[in-house]
Design a protein around this motif. Structure first.
Motif, mmCIF file in Angstrom:
data_model
loop_
_atom_site.group_PDB
_atom_site.id
_atom_site.type_symbol
_atom_site.label_atom_id
_atom_site.label_comp_id
_atom_site.label_asym_id
_atom_site.label_seq_id
_atom_site.Cartn_x
_atom_site.Cartn_y
_atom_site.Cartn_z
ATOM 1 N N ASP A 156 -4.555 -4.844 -5.512
ATOM 2 C CA ASP A 156 -3.619 -4.048 -5.849
ATOM 3 C C ASP A 156 -4.345 -2.515 -6.670
ATOM 4 O OD1 ASP A 156 -1.162 -2.589 -5.926
ATOM 5 O OD2 ASP A 156 -0.102 -4.233 -6.878
ATOM 6 N N ARG A 157 -3.692 -1.545 -6.633
ATOM 7 C CA ARG A 157 -3.910 -0.569 -7.303
ATOM 8 C C ARG A 157 -3.797 -0.731 -8.842
ATOM 9 N NH1 ARG A 157 0.179 1.250 -4.113
ATOM 10 N NH2 ARG A 157 -1.205 2.284 -2.841
ATOM 11 N N SER A 207 3.255 3.868 -10.542
ATOM 12 C CA SER A 207 3.166 4.099 -9.257
ATOM 13 C C SER A 207 4.416 4.784 -8.624
ATOM 14 C CB SER A 207 3.186 2.750 -8.497
ATOM 15 O OG SER A 207 3.076 2.702 -7.305
ATOM 16 N N TYR A 213 1.027 -1.296 -0.016
ATOM 17 C CA TYR A 213 -0.001 -0.028 0.150
ATOM 18 C C TYR A 213 0.659 1.342 -0.128
ATOM 19 C CZ TYR A 213 -3.802 3.085 1.042
ATOM 20 O OH TYR A 213 -4.837 4.338 0.992
ATOM 21 N N ASP A 217 -6.237 3.965 -4.650
ATOM 22 C CA ASP A 217 -7.117 2.997 -5.082
ATOM 23 C C ASP A 217 -6.508 1.624 -4.957
ATOM 24 O OD1 ASP A 217 -8.955 1.653 -6.265
ATOM 25 O OD2 ASP A 217 -8.470 2.266 -8.464
ATOM 26 N N CYS A 218 -6.233 1.158 -3.747
ATOM 27 C CA CYS A 218 -5.830 0.020 -3.317
ATOM 28 C C CYS A 218 -6.503 -0.503 -2.326
ATOM 29 C CB CYS A 218 -4.238 0.092 -2.918
ATOM 30 S SG CYS A 218 -3.392 -1.421 -2.371
ATOM 31 N N ARG A 235 -5.516 7.935 -7.462
ATOM 32 C CA ARG A 235 -4.741 6.789 -8.079
ATOM 33 C C ARG A 235 -3.794 5.938 -7.215
ATOM 34 N NH1 ARG A 235 -3.830 10.869 -12.117
ATOM 35 N NH2 ARG A 235 -5.298 10.472 -14.078
#
Length: 236
Positions: A162-163, A170, A93, A192-193, A189
């Motif tokens: 996962d994102r 990332s 994360y 978003d995990c 973005r």
């Protein structure tokens, strides 16, 4: 290193205390679920703000998005070498780019662990959580967006998604965040995990804690593979 995690590690653990040379933390909510190979870990700060009225990341203010990105959590494969445990992170994360190794000292009854950092100076105290009857295992499912990792220990489960970003993307967004240049969309973005922890009741799962706070209290359909898992004592 051993490719099968010893049974004494397997199950659900809750962290009660973290100490470092500059920190003492006994308030962050931390759960670690360990199977024979895979692990998942969720860490939610006690001061995470209220998210009432938010049902998606688009509803979050910048301050709320930054608070989400103060959470931690990860999932991956666990390797054991003597009394040293390494958590290899496939999903992270809040990545820090360092290995995660701890020297593990179990209590005489194996219901508590003192973890001492190998490549960083820290100590964590873990206590085993009674998870109820059922399997300790792992399975995968896929939704429209991503592959989802499910881990189960008795009546407790963790779900990890996962994102949807490539590694290079990332790193770019994390760089912008640390440099103070991230837009609100960049923060969304990164946030978003999903790492969720919950309880199984019958054929359904109920989310108790999550990196996406609006999921807490929701029910969800569990994968058939998870419901069909046999107990540890029945597995050969």
């Amino acid at each position: 290193m051993n490719n099968t995690v010893p049974a004494v590690y397997q199950g659900l653990w809750r962290r009660r205390l973290l100490t470092t040379p500059i920190l003492r933390d006994d308030t962050t909510l931390v759960f670690w679920l360990q199977t024979a190979a895979w692990h998942a870990d969720l860490r939610i700060p006690a001061d995470r703000p209220d998210f009432s009225g938010c049902v998606t990341l688009s509803d979050c203010s910048r301050a709320q998005l930054l608070a989400l990105l103060g959470q931690e959590g990860f999932a991956g494969v666990t390797l054991i070498d003597g009394d040293t445990c390494e958590w290899q992170r496939c999903v992270d994360y809040r990545p820090i780019g360092l290995r995660d190794l701890g020297r593990m000292v179990f209590s005489s009854t194996a219901d508590a662990i003192e973890e001492y950092g190998v490549e960083a100076e820290y100590t964590e105290r873990w206590e085993r959580v009674e998870e109820g009857e059922g399997s300790v295992d792992v399975c995968w499912s896929t939704d429209a967006r991503a592959q989802i990792l499910w881990l189960r220990a008795g009546r407790r489960f963790m779900r990890v998604r996962d994102r949807p970003l490539a590694d290079a993307e990332s790193r770019k967004y994390w760089y912008r965040l640390h440099a103070g240049m991230a837009s609100d969309d960049d923060l969304r973005r990164l946030a978003d995990c999903e790492i969720s922890f919950g309880e199984i009741a019958g054929q359904a799962g109920y989310i108790l804690h999550s990196t996406l706070p609006w999921l807490e209290g929701q029910s969800l359909t569990l994968p058939i593979e998870m419901l069909a898992l046999q107990t540890c004592s029945e597995r050969k």
